[in-house]
Design an enzyme around this catalytic site. Structure first.
Site, PDB file in Angstrom:
ATOM      1  N   ALA A   1      61.990  22.766  89.397  1.00 54.62           N
ATOM      2  CA  ALA A   1      63.355  22.886  89.887  1.00 54.62           C
ATOM      3  C   ALA A   1      64.095  23.880  89.008  1.00 54.62           C
ATOM      4  O   ALA A   1      63.567  24.326  87.999  1.00 54.62           O
ATOM      5  CB  ALA A   1      64.063  21.532  89.834  1.00 54.62           C
ATOM      6  N   MET A   2      65.327  24.212  89.421  1.00 52.01           N
ATOM      7  CA  MET A   2      66.096  25.209  88.686  1.00 52.01           C
ATOM      8  C   MET A   2      67.568  24.828  88.645  1.00 52.01           C
ATOM      9  O   MET A   2      68.163  24.481  89.660  1.00 52.01           O
ATOM     10  CB  MET A   2      65.901  26.578  89.343  1.00 52.01           C
ATOM     11  CG  MET A   2      66.689  27.702  88.710  1.00 52.01           C
ATOM     12  SD  MET A   2      66.159  28.003  86.991  1.00 52.01           S
ATOM     13  CE  MET A   2      67.706  28.545  86.272  1.00 52.01           C
TER      14      MET A   2
ATOM     15  N   GLU B   1      67.681  18.691  85.458  1.00 49.50           N
ATOM     16  CA  GLU B   1      68.468  19.836  85.951  1.00 49.50           C
ATOM     17  C   GLU B   1      69.955  19.559  85.806  1.00 49.50           C
ATOM     18  O   GLU B   1      70.729  20.429  85.436  1.00 49.50           O
ATOM     19  CB  GLU B   1      68.121  20.156  87.410  1.00 49.50           C
ATOM     20  CG  GLU B   1      66.638  20.399  87.684  1.00 49.50           C
ATOM     21  CD  GLU B   1      65.958  21.359  86.734  1.00 49.50           C
ATOM     22  OE1 GLU B   1      66.609  22.287  86.228  1.00 49.50           O
ATOM     23  OE2 GLU B   1      64.750  21.174  86.468  1.00 49.50           O
TER      24      GLU B   1
HETATM   25  N1  B3K Z   1      64.821  26.403  83.755  1.00 50.01           N
HETATM   26  C1  B3K Z   1      63.877  26.249  84.825  1.00 50.01           C
HETATM   27  C2  B3K Z   1      62.586  26.936  84.590  1.00 50.01           C
HETATM   28  C3  B3K Z   1      62.552  28.349  85.005  1.00 50.01           C
HETATM   29  C4  B3K Z   1      61.148  28.890  84.913  1.00 50.01           C
HETATM   30  C5  B3K Z   1      61.077  30.345  85.041  1.00 50.01           C
HETATM   31  N2  B3K Z   1      59.728  30.824  85.112  1.00 50.01           N
HETATM   32  C6  B3K Z   1      63.589  24.828  85.128  1.00 50.01           C
HETATM   33  C7  B3K Z   1      63.913  23.850  84.069  1.00 50.01           C
HETATM   34  O1  B3K Z   1      63.362  23.848  82.999  1.00 50.01           O
HETATM   35  O2  B3K Z   1      64.775  23.055  84.289  1.00 50.01           O
HETATM   36 ZN    ZN Z   2      64.786  22.832  81.954  1.00 47.86          ZN
END
Ligand code: B3K
Ligand code: ZN
Length: 889
Positions: free
Chosen positions: A266-267, A302
């Site tokens: 997820a992002m 998230e």
């Molecule tokens: N911050 C994103 C991960 C992004 C990965 C890019 N290759 C998900 C997380 O750690 O919540």
């Molecule tokens: Zn993260």
């Protein structure tokens, strides 16, 4: 895709940006073939920067127009090469307008703007924004965004972006628009848009302050019966962050959107989290207990990023663990608090440590080893690793262990007070922890800068005359790439002492002030290479319980006798160490059996008359005072991967044979006990994913999997009945997984029926593939046959992972077939995936990075496969970095 030698980026080379961006306005004309993007940004020269030119990054973009302060820039006014657009001679205040075209439908990398099942999605972390427009795409450039989306209304009725919806309307010719404004400054990696045919479950939710916010979970039509758990998890996350850390949701609207094609879990895009469907969709029919728990954890993760990552972000990508390690720690604590009980917390801790040992310890010991805060990278996406995430979380946890919960909270408060709205470094977090608590944490810095798993050796000495007990701890850490010598770490070692009846003894450390009631667990701080801690008033020879609750991410070397381990397994008040003792005992036995297999000796003889492990396991299985969830963990043998880590030369076939022998032995020795456990842990009635019910199902299904080793008619009936009567996916999958490991007459039918029942549920079809990929009888040929199934595609990351990754990583005995066919298959798939999706390909490439640890015959074949990939005509820098580092001396 590039063929020139990729550049290595170094942390020491960091320089501040030449310009700051104040505001960004973007207009999107969404079209799957060619999306037109118009960007207007206002910039201010950064007086602290020595470089004069403005540097923007852009990838796979058609540049249509470029204007500075309203005037078009001619080609002579800038340079554009290798994804970098440099503009010299700009005034100190400038408005830049850029028009670009991108091709979402052709974008199979799932970075930047792409299409999934007809809808638009974006993924910008780490460097995806540059696939949308030219921009100073680096996390220390934070700006305020206003975004207008325009698209055909019938095909794309829903238009979403970060922040608040400020305007929407019709454009005529069947098109419509929406304008979104994000009130908070953010780095470009947190930008997101979503457009398409989606529906949502929504609720208003009152924050503790009384403010009402709108919560939405967006999914494709037909999935609204699977959003409730994600919504509950979101509400719980919001409440938890208020209560535990005093952090409130800062937006009026918070959205989660599920997408079937996604590179990771997820992002955390500001206010618009985009999720892999795997971490959103759940109902009892399609999701297992593990899925439910994972959804809660990822929704939490998230959401928690909104403060740890978004409000305070990273200065550069070397600081990634600043947000990831901290946010994983927060999601671990959240999940533990949601279970609520002490034993539930321990179960969660054991599960987390299992992941660390299974995946991070091997990484720390291999060619891709890197510090929690890396010093260099070729492709940043290769550094979203278990070291940055899980070891990073352990590092954060150690602050809490050293400072206590209150001290940790003080440090967090100071961190936000100092850095809200800023892009900072791991050192800033450490400074906040130190300053808020008046502690010197300078040596603690080595956890960020030194790679490798420290080893801590324990020696003890009891003196009955003086009633003193000495614990001597010695630390060491093996060399890792680029780091031949390590300096001592600051290691918190939580210890307790058990008396002969298994009770905790009160602890008095020599030199400590007396007074108050003596603690029964004490955190020793190991800072030197070797240190002795003397306990006084120790009235009898104790059994030490060391590294309670896994207080540091180290390998503990303690030469416990078998009897000590059985004793700790039965009595330790620290549930983690209770589990640990059982695992140590089992590992010891299993490694003896591995040796026997290698020497061609009979396992029955090697094991003759040894009932110790079986007796200890039986006692645990039948101990009703222990949670079923804990018993399930305690009775699961160490995985083949964890056993492999214990060996100097890994022999996957021997490990598999030894572990299978032990499983069969435990199955028959404890047969009646398993049967009783099976019956007494049923969960009749309506399904609920709560921890107690899930724990019962886990123990019941573990019993079933042991019983399946007996492969009797009686067990066939039991499995078949569970398969046919299950009212939830946990039981259904467990029955099917047990069935396919036996000669049960109904197994082929059961597999077919499972597919027929769920062929329209992509996430369940993934389970169907991965069950088969990890079955003991599935060889490379069988995997190739499954790849020809109409439901298989390499383009969808979940599907590729369900079959190919599951086989290569989760079926070691077959993957490491002596003829090397597994490796040839691996090379083929890495190359095929590389052309579609470099990030996914690079993950698969990691499978062989520890090739030097295997038997010489396997090593040679693995090296050949790695060389085959390294020699492929076109290779992404993602895959190239992994195979190059794997092959390096
Ligand atoms: N911050 C994103 C991960 C992004 C990965 C890019 N290759 C998900 C997380 O750690 O919540
Ligand atoms: Zn993260």
């Amino acid at each position: 895709m590039r063929t020139d030698t990729p550049q290595t980026i170094y942390r020491k080379d960091y320089t501040p940006p030449s310009f700051w961006v104040n505001t960004v306005e973007m207009g999107f004309d969404l079209d799957p073939q060619a999306t037109h993007v118009a960007t207007r940004m206002t910039l201010t020269r950064n007086s602290a920067s020595r470089s004069k030119s403005l540097v923007l990054y852009g990838e796979n973009l058609e540049l249509v127009q470029l204007r500075a302060n309203g005037k078009p820039l001619t080609k002579r006014a800038y340079t554009l090469a290798h994804g970098t657009l440099e503009i010299p001679n700009l005034p100190d205040q400038v408005t830049l307008e850029i028009e670009t075209i991108t091709h979402p439908e052709l974008n199979t990398t799932l970075m930047g703007l792409y299409v999934s099942n007809g809808n638009f999605f974006t993924q910008c972390e780490a460097e995806g924004f540059r696939k949308i427009t030219f921009f100073p795409d680096r996390p220390d450039v934070m700006a305020k965004y206003t975004v207008m989306l325009r698209a055909d209304k019938e095909t794309y009725p829903v238009l979403l972006s970060n922040g608040n919806l400020v305007e929407q309307g019709e454009l005529g010719d069947g098109r419509h628009y929406a304008v979104w404004e994000d009130p908070f400054k953010k780095p470009s990696y947190l930008f997101a848009l979503v457009a398409g045919k989606l529906v949502c479950q929504e609720e208003t939710f009152a924050l503790r302050s009384g403010r009402e916010v709108l919560l939405q979970v967006w999914v494709e039509e037909g999935n609204l019966d699977k959003t409730q758990h994600a919504m509950e998890s979101l509400k719980n996350s919001i409440r938890w962050d208020e209560e535990r850390f005093g952090l409130e949701l800062d937006l009026d609207r918070f959205m989660i959107v599920a997408v079937g094609d996604f590179n990771m879990g997820a992002m955390e895009n500001k206010g618009l989290n985009i999720f892999n469907t795997k971490y959103v969709l759940a109902n009892p029919r399609i999701a297992t207990d593990t899925d439910y728990a994972n959804i809660e954890a990822v929704v939490g993760h998230e959401y928690f990023h909104n403060w740890t990552g978004n409000r305070v972000t990273c200065r550069d990508w070397f600081q990634l663990s600043l947000k990831e390690g901290l946010t994983v720690f927060r999601d671990q604590e959240f999940s533990a608090d949601m279970i609520g009980t002490d034993s539930g917390r321990a179960v969660k801790r054991i599960e987390d440590v299992r992941v660390l040992r299974q995946a991070q310890f091997p990484e720390d010991a291999g060619p891709m080893a890197h510090p929690v805060r890396p010093d260099s990278y070729v492709e940043i996406n290769n550094f979203y690793t278990v070291t940055v995430y899980e070891k990073g979380a352990e590092v954060v946890r150690m602050y809490q262990t050293l400072l206590g919960r209150e001290g940790f909270r003080k440090g967090m408060d100071l961190y936000f007070q100092r850095h809200d709205g800023c892009a900072v470094e791991c050192d800033d977090f450490r400074a906040a922890m130190a300053d808020a608590n008046g502690r010197d944490l300078s040596q603690f810095e080595r956890w960020y800068s030194q790679a490798g798993t420290p080893r801590v050796k324990v020696e003890t000495r009891y003196d009955s005359d003086t009633q003193t007990y000495d614990i001597t701890l010695t630390q060491s850490c093996a060399p890792t790439p680029g780091q031949p010598k390590k300096l001592p770490f600051h290691i918190p070692v939580a210890v307790g002492l058990l008396d002969s009846r298994g009770r905790d003894m009160p602890l008095h450390l020599k030199g400590d002030a007396e007074g108050g009631s003596a603690p029964t667990t004490m955190v020793l701080e190991l800072t030197a290479e070797k240190q002795t801690f003397r306990f006084t008033g120790v009235t009898e020879q104790p059994v030490p319980s060391i590294l309670r609750n896994f207080s540091a991410p180290v390998v503990l070397e303690a030469d416990y006798s078998d009897e000590d381990l059985a004793f700790l397994m039965a009595h330790d008040s620290d549930a983690f160490n209770r589990w640990e003792a059982g695992q140590r005992l089992a590992t010891r036995r299993l490694l003896t059996l591995v040796e026997a297999v290698q020497n061609g000796a009979s396992l029955e003889e090697a094991d003759a008359g040894d009932g110790m492990l079986a007796n200890a396991f039986r006692a645990t299985l039948n101990d009703e005072s222990l949670d079923p969830a804990f018993r399930e963990l305690a009775l699961t043998l160490p995985s083949e991967a964890v056993l492999a880590e214990q060996m100097d030369v890994v022999d996957p076939q021997a490990i598999h044979a030894a572990r299978q022998y032990m499983r069969r032995k435990l199955a028959s020795a404890l047969r009646l006990d398993w049967q009783v456990a099976y019956q007494s842990n049923r969960t009749p009635g309506t399904y609920s994913p709560d921890a107690v019910s899930a724990g019962k199902r886990a123990l019941k299904n573990l019993a079933l999997s042991y019983l399946a080793e007996l492969d009797t008619d009686e067990v066939h009936v039991l499995m078949q009945a569970q398969n046919d009567g299950a009212n939830n996916m946990t039981d259904r999958v467990a029955a099917l997984s047990a069935l396919i490991h036996t000669q049960a007459p109904g197994k082929a039918n059961a597999l077919e029926k499972f597919y027929a029942d769920f062929e329209n549920e992509a996430l369940v079809v993934d389970k169907w593939f991965s069950l088969q990929a990890t079955a003991r009888t599935t060889d490379v040929a069988a995997v190739r046959a499954l790849m020809r199934h109409p439901a298989f595609t390499l383009k969808n990351p979940n599907r590729a992972r369900s079959l190919i990754f599951s086989f290569c990583n989760g079926n070691p005995a077959q993957f490491h077939a002596e003829d090397g066919s597994g490796y040839a298959f691996w090379a083929e798939q890495v190359i095929a995936l590389n052309a579609i999706n470099p990030q996914v390909a690079a993950r698969l490439a990691r499978t062989l990075d520890r090739w030097r640890k295997y038997t010489p015959a396997l090593q040679a074949k693995m090296r050949a496969a790695l060389q085959q990939v390294a020699g492929a005509k076109t290779l992404s820098k993602d895959v190239l970095e992994v195979v190059t580092k794997s092959l390096a001396n």
